[in-house]
Structures are given as C-alpha cells and as structure tokens.
Design an enzyme around this catalytic site. Structure first.
Site, short mmCIF file in Angstrom:
data_model
loop_
_atom_site.label_atom_id
_atom_site.label_comp_id
_atom_site.label_asym_id
_atom_site.label_seq_id
_atom_site.Cartn_x
_atom_site.Cartn_y
_atom_site.Cartn_z
N GLU A 1 -26.19 50.81 24.04
CA GLU A 1 -26.71 52.08 23.49
C GLU A 1 -28.20 51.96 23.17
O GLU A 1 -28.96 52.93 23.29
CB GLU A 1 -25.91 52.46 22.24
CG GLU A 1 -24.47 52.85 22.59
CD GLU A 1 -23.60 53.04 21.35
OE1 GLU A 1 -23.44 52.05 20.61
OE2 GLU A 1 -23.11 54.15 21.12
N GLU B 1 -16.22 49.66 23.21
CA GLU B 1 -15.75 50.02 21.87
C GLU B 1 -14.28 50.40 21.85
O GLU B 1 -13.55 50.08 20.90
CB GLU B 1 -16.60 51.16 21.29
CG GLU B 1 -17.98 50.76 20.78
CD GLU B 1 -19.04 50.69 21.87
OE1 GLU B 1 -18.69 50.68 23.07
OE2 GLU B 1 -20.23 50.64 21.51
C1 3H9 Z 1 -20.39 48.42 18.69
O1 3H9 Z 1 -21.35 48.00 19.30
C2 3H9 Z 1 -20.40 49.73 17.94
C3 3H9 Z 1 -21.52 50.64 18.33
O2 3H9 Z 1 -21.12 51.52 19.35
C4 3H9 Z 1 -21.91 51.52 17.18
C5 3H9 Z 1 -22.54 50.89 16.00
C6 3H9 Z 1 -23.04 51.88 14.98
N1 3H9 Z 1 -20.25 40.90 16.71
O3 3H9 Z 1 -16.74 35.85 23.16
P1 3H9 Z 1 -17.53 34.62 22.87
C7 3H9 Z 1 -19.19 36.18 18.45
S1 3H9 Z 1 -18.95 47.57 18.58
C8 3H9 Z 1 -20.05 39.76 16.03
O4 3H9 Z 1 -16.79 33.38 22.63
P2 3H9 Z 1 -18.66 34.80 25.51
C9 3H9 Z 1 -17.79 35.72 18.74
O5 3H9 Z 1 -16.92 36.03 17.70
C10 3H9 Z 1 -19.26 46.09 19.47
N2 3H9 Z 1 -19.75 38.58 16.63
O6 3H9 Z 1 -18.65 34.35 23.99
C11 3H9 Z 1 -18.00 34.23 18.91
O7 3H9 Z 1 -18.11 33.67 17.61
P3 3H9 Z 1 -17.59 32.19 17.31
C12 3H9 Z 1 -19.22 46.31 20.93
C13 3H9 Z 1 -19.67 38.58 17.95
O8 3H9 Z 1 -19.94 34.33 26.07
C14 3H9 Z 1 -19.38 34.14 19.57
O9 3H9 Z 1 -20.01 35.39 19.28
N3 3H9 Z 1 -19.34 45.04 21.61
C15 3H9 Z 1 -19.86 39.74 18.71
O10 3H9 Z 1 -17.37 34.42 26.17
C16 3H9 Z 1 -19.32 33.95 21.06
O11 3H9 Z 1 -18.46 34.94 21.61
C17 3H9 Z 1 -18.29 44.38 22.07
O12 3H9 Z 1 -17.16 44.81 21.99
C18 3H9 Z 1 -20.17 40.95 18.04
N4 3H9 Z 1 -20.38 42.09 18.71
O13 3H9 Z 1 -18.67 36.40 25.50
C19 3H9 Z 1 -18.57 43.03 22.70
N5 3H9 Z 1 -19.70 39.43 20.03
O14 3H9 Z 1 -18.37 31.29 18.21
C20 3H9 Z 1 -17.78 41.96 22.03
C21 3H9 Z 1 -19.43 38.11 20.07
O15 3H9 Z 1 -17.82 32.02 15.85
N6 3H9 Z 1 -18.12 40.65 22.52
N7 3H9 Z 1 -19.41 37.60 18.83
O16 3H9 Z 1 -16.12 32.21 17.68
C22 3H9 Z 1 -17.77 40.20 23.74
O17 3H9 Z 1 -17.19 40.89 24.56
C23 3H9 Z 1 -18.09 38.78 24.07
O18 3H9 Z 1 -18.20 38.07 22.87
C24 3H9 Z 1 -19.42 38.60 24.86
C25 3H9 Z 1 -19.76 37.10 24.95
C26 3H9 Z 1 -19.20 39.15 26.29
C27 3H9 Z 1 -20.56 39.32 24.19
#
Ligand code: 3H9
Length: 694
Positions: free
Chosen positions: A105, A125
């Site tokens: 975004e 999301e």
């Molecule tokens: C949003 O954006 C809402 C908005 O529309 C509006 C706002 C107003 N936050 O998966 P990994 C941590 S909602 C906090 O193993 P990879 C994860 O817990 C969000 N922490 O790595 C892990 O921690 P730990 C929309 C996060 O390379 C570490 O980072 N976004 C977040 O396999 C490594 O993660 C999503 O839904 C986060 N957003 O994959 C994306 N993301 O090492 C969610 C990750 O302590 N994330 N962490 O266990 C993902 O899909 C994958 O983590 C990503 C990396 C592809 C980014």
C-alpha cells in the site's frame, strides 16, 4: 541506536531506506521515520525527487502485525501514505523481494513504482482475517481495474514482477542496481512538467454488470463463515460508488472491525504459531543440518507415492523401493496420473511435471537405496513389519543416513531399538494426501539427535510443509486428540444423536466436514484395524462404542465401498443418510441400555471439542508438544480445524478456560471419568489463566 529508516541524498534525489530487519515491518518507529524524512526531502530545495526503498532481503512485509491489539501509536499508515502521495516532488518506490500488505500500500501511495525481477507484491490481509487498511482497496482498483484488484485482494496471493508489469502495477522492471535505476528514473520524472499523477485521482472503470454479485456468490461458496472477504468486496465496490476520501474512511472502519474480530485474532495467532513451531529450545537455529541430496521412500502405496511426489516436486531425486514389481509399476502409474491431473487443474506446468517425474525412480532391490541421505519408510502400519524393515535398512544404508518412519501411531523408540543408529531414527507423520496436506508431525524418539531433528525440520520446510516436533506416544499429538474427539461423537450416537446431526454441528463450527463424513473419506477399515490392535490393551471397564465395528463387519468401509456412515450413489461423494446405519445405531443403543434422548447442538459441540481440548492439555502436561500453539498448528494444517478459530487451544483460551473447565466438570458428573479435566487445565482455570500464559 540504529535508525529504522535511513536517509541519504544522491544526485539531487532523497533516498529513504526502510531498515527494520528481518522484513522492514511498518512499526510505529518506521512510520514516523518515513513521514519525517519525506517532509525533510520535500522541504530541501536541493532535492528534486524521492526514492523509497528497503534494506536487506525485501522491500517490506507490511504493517507490524505484533502491534495489532496494542494501543495505536501515531502516525497511522494511511496518514504516512497521505504525506507521500501529497508530496509535490515525485516519489518512486523501488521494490525488491516482497512488498506485502501495508508494504504494497505504501508504494501504491507513491507516484511511480519500479521493481527488481525478484519483486513480488501482494495484499495478503484476507489470510489474516483483515482487509487492506491503508488504501489498498481504494488505490489498487483505480490503478489496475476493479476485476484485477478483486483477484489480487481476495486471493491474497503474490503477483510476480513480470505479471505486476503487465497488469500496470509497476512501471518498469530493472536489472542491475535497483537504487541507481530508481534515482535515474526519479530524476527523469522530476524533469516533467506539472505535479506527479496520484493513484487516488485515477478514474475507476465500471466492471461488467453483475460482477460484484458473482464475486459475492464465490465468497459464499469458498469462504464460509468468514467476515474479511465480504468486507474486502464491499470496500472494493465502494470505489465505484464513493469519492476517494469517503471510500478510504469506510475502508478504515471495515479494517478496524476486522482487526478487532475474534476471526482475525485466530488467523494472526496461526501466522505466528506456524513460525514459532520451527523453534526448538534444545535444537538451536545454528545446529548444523545434514545436506539432503537424495531421498529413498519405501512403499509405493498412497502414502509412499504422495511423499515421493512432494520430494521430487522440491527438486530432490527420490527412489521408491517396492519389492513387488507389479505393485511398483501400478504405484508409479498412479504418480504419473496424479501429476497429469495437476497439469490439467493448472497446478503444475507441463515442464514442471516432466521435471518432477524425471526425479522419481522405482527400484525393487534394497541395495539400490543404500546411498540415500534419508530413507522414509511408508509401508503398512504394522510394528513387526516396520521393525523388520528398519533392521535391514540399518545394515544396508550408509552410516550417517537418517531412517524415518512414516507412522501415525506406532512407537518410534521400539523401531529405533532394532537399529544401531537410534540417534538417526525419527518419525515423519505425513498426512494424506501427502502431496497436498501441509502438516508433518516430526516425531522425536528418546535418542533422536539434535542434528537429525534439525535436518528433518529443514527438509520439511524444503518440501513446503509445516513441520511440528512432537514426542512419542500412541497417536502422537494429532491422532491421539482425534481419537478422543471421534470417540465422543460415537457416544453421542449411542445416546440419541445421528451422524448427520453431529456432522452438521461440526460443519457449522467451521470444519469442512464432520467426523463421520471424514471417516467415510479416510476409510473406516483403517481405524478398525487400529482398534483391533488396541483391543488387547484396552481396560475392560473403559467405555467403548461398537457401532463403527458393526458397520465394518457389514463391509461398509466408507466412500470406497459406497457405504459407510452414509450411503453414496455411484459417481457421487455426497453423503446420504442411510436407514441401515440408523438401525445399527438404534440397535446398539438398545443393547447397551441407553434410553435415547434428543441431544441439543450445544451439547454436541461441547462434548466433541472440550474432550479434544482436554486431551491437548494432557499432551502439554506430558511434554509431548512443546507449546500449546504447536497443537493449534497441527489441528489447522492436519485436521481442518477452522483457521479463523485459531486452533483448539487458542479457541479454548478465547472461550475462557474457566468455562471449559466448568463444562468438563459438569459432563464428568453425568458421564464419568472421560471428562475429568486434566490437572493442567484445572490449574490454569483456577488461576484465571490461559494456555497462552504457559
Ligand atoms: C497489513 O499490512 C495491514 C495493512 O493493510 C493496514 C495497516 C493499517 N509483522 O515468515 P518469516 C516476522 S497486515 C510482524 O519466517 P520469510 C515473522 O514473524 C500485514 N512480524 O520469513 C518472523 O519472526 P521470527 C500484511 C513479521 O522470509 C520473521 O519476521 N503482511 C511480519 O519466510 C521472518 O518471517 C503480511 O501478511 C509482519 N508483517 O517470509 C505478510 N512479517 O523470526 C506477512 C514477518 O521472530 N509475512 N514477520 O519468527 C509474510 O508473509 C512473510 O513473513 C514474509 C517473509 C513473506 C514477509
């Protein structure tokens, strides 16, 4: 202290870099940093344009999900994006790796987007029970059209750079240094006359008539019981009805409603639980895992074939050993057919299918698997047979090779004991169909080494599975709990319910199927064999329902015999209530002296789910699962527990352990020992705590 957002000027361009490892999540400090630095670049007469980029492995993984549920800290992400979008100097987002959620975004609020070939954008999301809440539902339809935006937002799936270019999401894909290219791009934009175009000002093209109605029908079919998909489509539709600012306000309200919902809390819990499951206290992350370059699978039945397919799909050569050449040929033919089916369904390309099949080789001589790095035995669930195979493998396989047993109930220690390498013996309980189901219970024996565990956990990740480490006991975590859940369902039949009523209650709770419909799919003979094996050790005074045995004795094994708990018409999988089954149930009730009564739906739900939770608590107490969230992951990925309920242990915390405890005590008074709360559940309930507090 390290800056969460860094700033530099180069050639008259302000370069703002997100620097919040591991994924540059947009926590409060990052939001404030971006807002301040955009203002600074805007005010600096020497800066003509701005580049926004990310340090490390990606542009940005989105809003910091850990902040949800905490008191909000300004500026909000929509406010930051507004500052960017209203900047009179062109702002260019330079994307590499993932740009997900708020991390997509943010670039949508920039005036231009360029991408490295590695870039992937997504609005995932909806998979967290949310809607994009920082303008995603308002800007994306304006940028790429309503139809394409619905596809991106409702699937939550990533869009690769090349597709993003053809859809008009990014303006250019650049090879070479991304920031250099972005600076050159930004300077060229700064040379143009007039203010940069803002996505918010683009016209929204009306979709085909009936488009939103069709979209809603799909949601009703595919996303039963979920709130977020409905809110997504409503918010996207608003782009065709409302001015931008009003649409944005509505989007925010819908986002906040989702964010506070129990559903999103459950889905967010599972996001973190899945990652937590990879952390094993006595197997630190730096434990050196063995390189797995070749795999052998023993047995080419349904499980063996499924496992071999996912190994090959991950690009690892695999040999399948089946001593009977005919059985091997049939198994290999099934694999080919299954891969061809995946091509037809669009899940696999023709080239990937050929590559996958090219990595699978059938062999009939055990000597042909002697060099494998890991052997996964997937033969019939029979302890003596497995022991015999492991004794042989131990002598044939090279020293150091890992020997894994794909068992769903048997004692890994007994199997390890017949080898001279117990530290390299482990259980890998795949779920059927193994090429589809994401869960693998990784069963640690008493002597399994940290290196073996680290290797098998890493292999599971490579196979795109979620590996959860569990201890050895009958049924491990998942099946042990499942046994208690289905047993309760059978008792309910004896007391007055019918399969269709129980299944409907469980379906309405959010499972794809109730326990009886599942039994018919899995085959009733499988659990019949397990019950026969356990009969010898079953205490004589334990309550036991004979209904399932009676059906099996009649040859009713489920869908494969077109008769089980239900009847099935030829070529159909739709269950039909069957008077024959009702007769059996009524007969058993009479034999056992039950005065059948009307059982209400709440009782069915409580009895099935609370026994499940109680058994989960016992498993935790016995140290067979590392944490309650691991049990949730097992149930979500292995047993279809509804993801928006967060798994059985999270659900119990949401209901309140005191409520669960009191209900179990009440049930124990009526039905006896089966419902006596576990000591752990009792302690937590009395201390007003939850499983999350352990
Ligand atoms: C949003 O954006 C809402 C908005 O529309 C509006 C706002 C107003 N936050 O998966 P990994 C941590 S909602 C906090 O193993 P990879 C994860 O817990 C969000 N922490 O790595 C892990 O921690 P730990 C929309 C996060 O390379 C570490 O980072 N976004 C977040 O396999 C490594 O993660 C999503 O839904 C986060 N957003 O994959 C994306 N993301 O090492 C969610 C990750 O302590 N994330 N962490 O266990 C993902 O899909 C994958 O983590 C990503 C990396 C592809 C980014």
């Amino acid at each position: 202290m390290r800056d969460l957002v860094e700033y530099a000027t180069r050639d008259g361009v302000g370069v703002i870099t997100l620097n919040n490892p591991p994924v540059n999540a947009l926590g409060a400090g990052v939001r404030q940093g971006v807002a301040d630095l955009v203002e600074r670049a805007r005010a600096d007469g020497g800066v003509q344009a701005i580049v926004l980029t990310g340090a490390g492995r990606c542009f940005c993984g989105g809003a910091d999900i850990r902040e949800f549920g905490q008191p909000p800290i300004p500026p909000s992400l929509p406010e930051v994006i507004d500052i960017i979008e209203s900047c009179p100097k062109p702002v260019v987002a330079a994307l590499h790796g993932v740009a997900y959620g708020g991390g997509f975004e943010l670039p949508l609020g920039c005036h231009f987007r360029i991408a490295a070939p590695s870039a992937r954008v997504a609005l995932p999301e909806v998979t967290l029970g949310l809607i994009p809440g920082a303008g995603g539902t308002q800007r994306l339809p304006r940028l790429i059209g309503v139809e394409a935006a619905v596809g991106v937002i409702l699937s939550g799936k990533p869009v690769a750079a090349t597709s993003a270019l053809s859809m008009g999401i990014v303006d250019e894909i650049v090879d070479g240094d991304l920031v250099d290219a972005a600076i050159a791009f930004a300077l060229a934009c700064a040379d143009k006359e007039g203010p940069p175009t803002r996505v918010r000002d683009l016209e929204v093209a009306e979709p085909e008539p009936g488009f939103f109605e069709d979209g809603r029908k799909k949601i009703a079919r595919r996303a039963r019981g979920l709130i977020a998909p409905w809110h997504c489509i409503e918010s996207i539709e608003n782009t065709t009805k409302l001015p931008f600012d009003e649409g944005l306000k509505k989007e925010r309200a819908l986002f906040l409603e989702c964010r506070e919902s129990e559903q999103s809390k459950g889905q967010r819990h599972i996001f973190f639980a899945e990652r937590e499951a990879a952390k094993i206290p006595d197997v630190p992350r730096d434990t050196p895992a063995l390189a797995i370059q070749s795999v052998a699978v023993i047995g080419c039945g349904t499980m063996g074939a499924g496992i071999a397919m996912c190994v090959a799909d991950a690009g690892i050569p695999v040999r399948i050993l089946e001593t009977d050449a005919d059985v091997l040929e049939k198994g290999l033919a099934r694999i080919t057919k299954s891969c061809e089916g995946s091509v037809k369904r669009g899940r696999l390309s023709e080239a990937d299918k050929d590559a996958c099949l090219g990595l699978i080789q059938g062999v009939t001589d055990i000597a042909d698997i002697k060099d494998a790095d890991i052997v996964i035995e997937a033969v019939f669930e029979d302890l003596d047979l497995k022991k015999e195979i492991f004794a042989k493998l131990d002598t044939v396989c090279r020293p150091g090779a890992i020997l894994a047993t794909n068992t769903s109930t048997l004692d890994v220690n007994e199997i390890a004991a017949v080898t001279n390498r117990a530290e390299q013996v482990i259980g890998t309980h795949f779920f059927s169909p193994a090429d589809i189901m994401r869960l693998v219970e990784i069963v640690r024996g008493a002597e399994t080494s940290a290196q073996t565990i680290a290797t098998v956990m890493a292999m599971a990740r490579r196979l795109k599975k979620v590996g959860v480490l569990v201890g050895t006991c009958d049924g491990f975590v998942g099946n042990r709990m499942y046994h208690h859940y289905t047993r309760q369902a059978h008792f309910l039949l004896e007391e007055g319910a019918l399969p269709s009523q129980v299944d409907k209650v469980i379906y309405d709770f959010g499972f794809a199927m109730g326990p009886f419909a599942v039994g018919d799919v899995a085959g009733l003979d499988v659990s019949w064999r397990i019950r026969q094996r356990r009969a010898e050790t079953r205490p004589a005074d334990e309550r036991y329902s004979p209904i399932a045995d009676r059906l099996c004795e009649m040859g009713r094994f489920g869908q494969k015999t077109r008769a089980g708990w239900y009847a099935y018409e030829d070529g159909s999988r739709a269950p039909i209530a069957d008077a024959v089954v009702e007769d059996v149930i009524l007969g058993v009730s009479k034999e056992l002296g039950f005065d059948r009564r009307a059982i209400d739906n709440d009782e069915i739900q409580e009895r099935c789910l609370y026994t499940l939770i109680n058994e989960g608590a016992k498993i935790l107490d016995e140290g067979l699962a590392l944490r309650s969230s691991d049990i949730d992951v097992i149930w979500i990925y292995g047993y279809g527990f509804p993801a928006h309920r967060g798994g059985p242990m999270f659900y119990a915390d949401q209901v309140g352990l005191k409520t669960v405890y009191e209900a179990l005590c009440r049930l124990a008074e009526v039905h006896g020992d089966l419902f006596v709360p576990s000591p752990l559940l009792e302690r937590l309930a009395l201390e007003a705590k939850g499983f999350k507090d352990l």
